[in-house]
Design an enzyme around this catalytic site. Structure first.
Site, PDB file in Angstrom:
ATOM      1  N   ASP A 104       0.801  -1.236   0.000  1.00  0.00           N
ATOM      2  CA  ASP A 104       0.000   0.000   0.000  1.00  0.00           C
ATOM      3  C   ASP A 104       0.828   1.278   0.000  1.00  0.00           C
ATOM      4  O   ASP A 104       0.416   2.298   0.575  1.00  0.00           O
ATOM      5  CB  ASP A 104      -0.981  -0.022   1.173  1.00  0.00           C
ATOM      6  CG  ASP A 104      -2.158  -0.934   0.871  1.00  0.00           C
ATOM      7  OD1 ASP A 104      -2.606  -0.950  -0.297  1.00  0.00           O
ATOM      8  OD2 ASP A 104      -2.622  -1.628   1.781  1.00  0.00           O
ATOM      9  N   ASP A 164      -7.276  -3.892  -5.243  1.00  0.00           N
ATOM     10  CA  ASP A 164      -6.991  -2.575  -4.664  1.00  0.00           C
ATOM     11  C   ASP A 164      -5.651  -2.012  -5.141  1.00  0.00           C
ATOM     12  O   ASP A 164      -5.432  -0.804  -5.170  1.00  0.00           O
ATOM     13  CB  ASP A 164      -6.939  -2.648  -3.127  1.00  0.00           C
ATOM     14  CG  ASP A 164      -7.938  -3.588  -2.496  1.00  0.00           C
ATOM     15  OD1 ASP A 164      -8.336  -4.566  -3.157  1.00  0.00           O
ATOM     16  OD2 ASP A 164      -8.300  -3.368  -1.338  1.00  0.00           O
ATOM     17  N   GLY A 222      -9.509 -17.079  -7.467  1.00  0.00           N
ATOM     18  CA  GLY A 222      -9.905 -15.873  -6.766  1.00  0.00           C
ATOM     19  C   GLY A 222     -10.475 -16.234  -5.404  1.00  0.00           C
ATOM     20  O   GLY A 222     -11.082 -17.295  -5.242  1.00  0.00           O
ATOM     21  N   THR A 224     -12.155 -14.135  -1.709  1.00  0.00           N
ATOM     22  CA  THR A 224     -12.404 -12.842  -1.085  1.00  0.00           C
ATOM     23  C   THR A 224     -11.702 -12.744   0.259  1.00  0.00           C
ATOM     24  O   THR A 224     -11.366 -13.759   0.883  1.00  0.00           O
ATOM     25  CB  THR A 224     -13.911 -12.556  -0.915  1.00  0.00           C
ATOM     26  OG1 THR A 224     -14.069 -11.140  -0.783  1.00  0.00           O
ATOM     27  CG2 THR A 224     -14.507 -13.250   0.304  1.00  0.00           C
ATOM     28  N   ARG A 236     -16.258  -2.287  -2.672  1.00  0.00           N
ATOM     29  CA  ARG A 236     -15.083  -1.422  -2.780  1.00  0.00           C
ATOM     30  C   ARG A 236     -14.051  -1.988  -3.756  1.00  0.00           C
ATOM     31  O   ARG A 236     -13.349  -1.235  -4.424  1.00  0.00           O
ATOM     32  CB  ARG A 236     -14.472  -1.111  -1.425  1.00  0.00           C
ATOM     33  CG  ARG A 236     -13.589   0.108  -1.518  1.00  0.00           C
ATOM     34  CD  ARG A 236     -13.287   0.805  -0.219  1.00  0.00           C
ATOM     35  NE  ARG A 236     -12.748  -0.067   0.772  1.00  0.00           N
ATOM     36  CZ  ARG A 236     -13.423  -0.582   1.783  1.00  0.00           C
ATOM     37  NH1 ARG A 236     -14.711  -0.304   1.936  1.00  0.00           N
ATOM     38  NH2 ARG A 236     -12.852  -1.386   2.670  1.00  0.00           N
ATOM     39  N   TRP A 240     -12.484   0.156  -6.588  1.00  0.00           N
ATOM     40  CA  TRP A 240     -11.036   0.289  -6.853  1.00  0.00           C
ATOM     41  C   TRP A 240     -10.747  -0.059  -8.308  1.00  0.00           C
ATOM     42  O   TRP A 240      -9.886   0.539  -8.953  1.00  0.00           O
ATOM     43  CB  TRP A 240     -10.201  -0.607  -5.941  1.00  0.00           C
ATOM     44  CG  TRP A 240     -10.150  -0.300  -4.471  1.00  0.00           C
ATOM     45  CD1 TRP A 240     -10.223  -1.211  -3.451  1.00  0.00           C
ATOM     46  CD2 TRP A 240      -9.962   0.975  -3.828  1.00  0.00           C
ATOM     47  NE1 TRP A 240     -10.114  -0.590  -2.232  1.00  0.00           N
ATOM     48  CE2 TRP A 240      -9.944   0.750  -2.430  1.00  0.00           C
ATOM     49  CE3 TRP A 240      -9.829   2.282  -4.290  1.00  0.00           C
ATOM     50  CZ2 TRP A 240      -9.791   1.781  -1.505  1.00  0.00           C
ATOM     51  CZ3 TRP A 240      -9.680   3.312  -3.365  1.00  0.00           C
ATOM     52  CH2 TRP A 240      -9.662   3.059  -2.005  1.00  0.00           C
ATOM     53  N   SER A 352     -14.464  -3.391   6.987  1.00  0.00           N
ATOM     54  CA  SER A 352     -14.433  -4.858   6.868  1.00  0.00           C
ATOM     55  C   SER A 352     -15.579  -5.447   7.681  1.00  0.00           C
ATOM     56  O   SER A 352     -15.576  -5.331   8.910  1.00  0.00           O
ATOM     57  CB  SER A 352     -13.128  -5.414   7.439  1.00  0.00           C
ATOM     58  OG  SER A 352     -12.042  -5.025   6.651  1.00  0.00           O
ATOM     59  N   SER A 355     -18.346 -12.035   7.423  1.00  0.00           N
ATOM     60  CA  SER A 355     -19.458 -12.880   6.972  1.00  0.00           C
ATOM     61  C   SER A 355     -19.065 -14.319   7.286  1.00  0.00           C
ATOM     62  O   SER A 355     -17.895 -14.586   7.595  1.00  0.00           O
ATOM     63  CB  SER A 355     -19.674 -12.705   5.459  1.00  0.00           C
ATOM     64  OG  SER A 355     -18.839 -13.587   4.738  1.00  0.00           O
TER      65      SER A 355
HETATM   66  N1  GLY Z   1      -7.528  -1.627   0.541  1.00  0.00           N
HETATM   67  C1  GLY Z   1      -8.315  -2.199   1.571  1.00  0.00           C
HETATM   68  C2  GLY Z   1      -9.698  -1.672   1.597  1.00  0.00           C
HETATM   69  O1  GLY Z   1     -10.161  -1.039   0.659  1.00  0.00           O
HETATM   70  O2  GLY Z   1     -10.351  -1.901   2.587  1.00  0.00           O
END
Ligand code: GLY
Length: 391
Positions: A104, A164, A222, A224, A236, A240, A352, A355
């Site tokens: 990041d 992201d 993939g 999640t 999100r 992104w 966040s 689930s």
């Molecule tokens: N980059 C992590 C988020 O969008 O929560």
């Protein structure tokens, strides 16, 4: 073709309301300045108020980004002074490698240090941002051709990238332009191609994270982390993707970026509830008893305004009108109007949510989130002037 005429229950924000909304937001940033000049703002609010924190989170760049936007909006030197104090904290963080073993670097260093260099020629900002770009490319794997998101480099359980990361790539394009060394942009281009190849499903929804095979470099699957389940669409992540494709298109006018932008946007629009602010995962639609993620609407608005600047013509008008509707909804219903309610800018974000099917740590559910505040103010700034991007 994107259906721009979908029946949303939202009016586009007027120029007068852009001004009113920006003035309110900048006043809130000014009120917050004493609390977060020598410390940072937590990733999300707790009962609508942000705790202060050290400069250790992936999200710490957004608050200083708001301070730079407030400086541009108002010309008030107090913002410049505070933002440059924060630049020193970011230089310290990268020079001492404090919590930088993740991808990041763009989220951290574009709205803080690149902004400081572009806006006021802050040499320490430039130095810190180039160090951050160097750190980011150290996470590149030639086996699989991607930048690893999290965790120990090469560890099989983390041999993956996440959608992201598209927002981290502009730091690399900037670093190449700044240094004349193409190695940063080369990796950005390869990573973007890998994302395009694997992260987007046939219906134009997206995977949040994607694993590659550490031995062969072949795509694996993939999965999640923050979405509801592996085959649902984390709002999100989709946002992104939309803004990330617009930014990639800025640096490389490739037709596949342009088309993918429209595809991702089209899916996002189809799954929105009538006020255009998505639930945290797009498996949920109108009437669901689930929290929203207002930050996704702000991110997509910025992506639309970025792409509008790049393409011009009638399409640009469609994108701009749509962005005004997103921002109109945020301003009318989600923006903080009374500082006794919250010290953030936009309510009803979700960082966040746990689930039964995902792996995230629950945090910041139905709260303000620092990037939601930042992108809301970026969108307002873009609507108010010809803005020169930090990204
Ligand atoms: N980059 C992590 C988020 O969008 O929560």
């Amino acid at each position: 073709m994107i259906d721009f005429k979908q029946d949303f229950d939202v009016a586009p924000i007027s120029d007068a309301d852009v001004k009113a909304a920006g003035d309110k937001a900048v006043a809130q940033v000014l009120r917050n300045l004493p609390d977060y000049t020598y410390s940072m703002q937590n990733h999300s609010s707790v009962d609508r108020f942000y705790p202060a924190c050290d400069n250790t989170q992936w999200t710490c760049g957004f608050w200083p980004g708001e301070v730079w936007l407030a400086y541009e909006w108002s010309g008030n030197e107090v913002f410049r002074h505070a933002a440059q104090i924060q630049v020193q904290s970011f230089l310290h963080r990268i020079e001492n490698k404090i919590e930088v073993d993740h991808h990041d670097m763009g989220f951290l260093y574009s709205p803080t240090c690149v902004a400081a260099w572009k806006l006021v020629g802050d040499e320490d900002g430039r130095k810190a941002a180039i160090l951050a770009a160097e750190q980011l490319i150290s996470r590149y794997h030639s086996v699989g051709r991607f930048i690893q998101a999290w965790g120990q480099m090469g560890a099989p359980e983390n041999y993956r990238y996440i959608i992201d990361c598209l927002l981290n790539l502009p730091l690399l394009y900037w670093a190449s332009a700044e240094t004349g060394d193409s190695k940063y942009a080369d990796i950005a281009r390869i990573h973007a191609a890998t994302t395009l190849a694997h992260s987007i499903r046939p219906d134009h929804s997206t995977y949040h994270t994607f694993f590659m095979d550490p031995e062969t470099g072949e795509p694996v699957r993939g999965e999640t982390c923050q979405g509801y389940k592996d085959d649902s669409d984390w709002a999100r992540g989709q946002a992104w993707g939309v803004y990330g494709m617009a930014l990639s298109y800025r640096y490389d006018r490739r037709e596949d970026y342009r088309q993918t932008f429209d595809h991702l946007l089209g899916f996002f629009l189809k799954r929105l509830p009538s006020d255009m602010v998505p639930y945290w995962d797009m498996i949920f639609t109108d009437g669901a008893e689930e929290p929203r993620d207002s930050s996704s609407a702000a991110i997509v608005a910025c992506g639309l305004l970025e792409m509008a600047d790049l393409v011009g013509g009638p399409e640009a008008q469609d994108y701009r009108l749509l962005a005004r509707r997103f921002v109109g909804s945020l301003y009318q219903t989600y923006a903080v109007k009374d500082p006794s309610v919250s010290n953030g800018l936009v309510l009803h974000g979700t960082y966040s949510k746990k689930s039964p099917h995902n792996t995230c740590t629950p945090e910041g559910v139905d709260e303000c989130v620092s990037w939601g505040d930042y992108y809301y103010l970026e969108a307002l700034t873009r609507l108010s002037r010809n803005w020169s991007s930090y990204w």
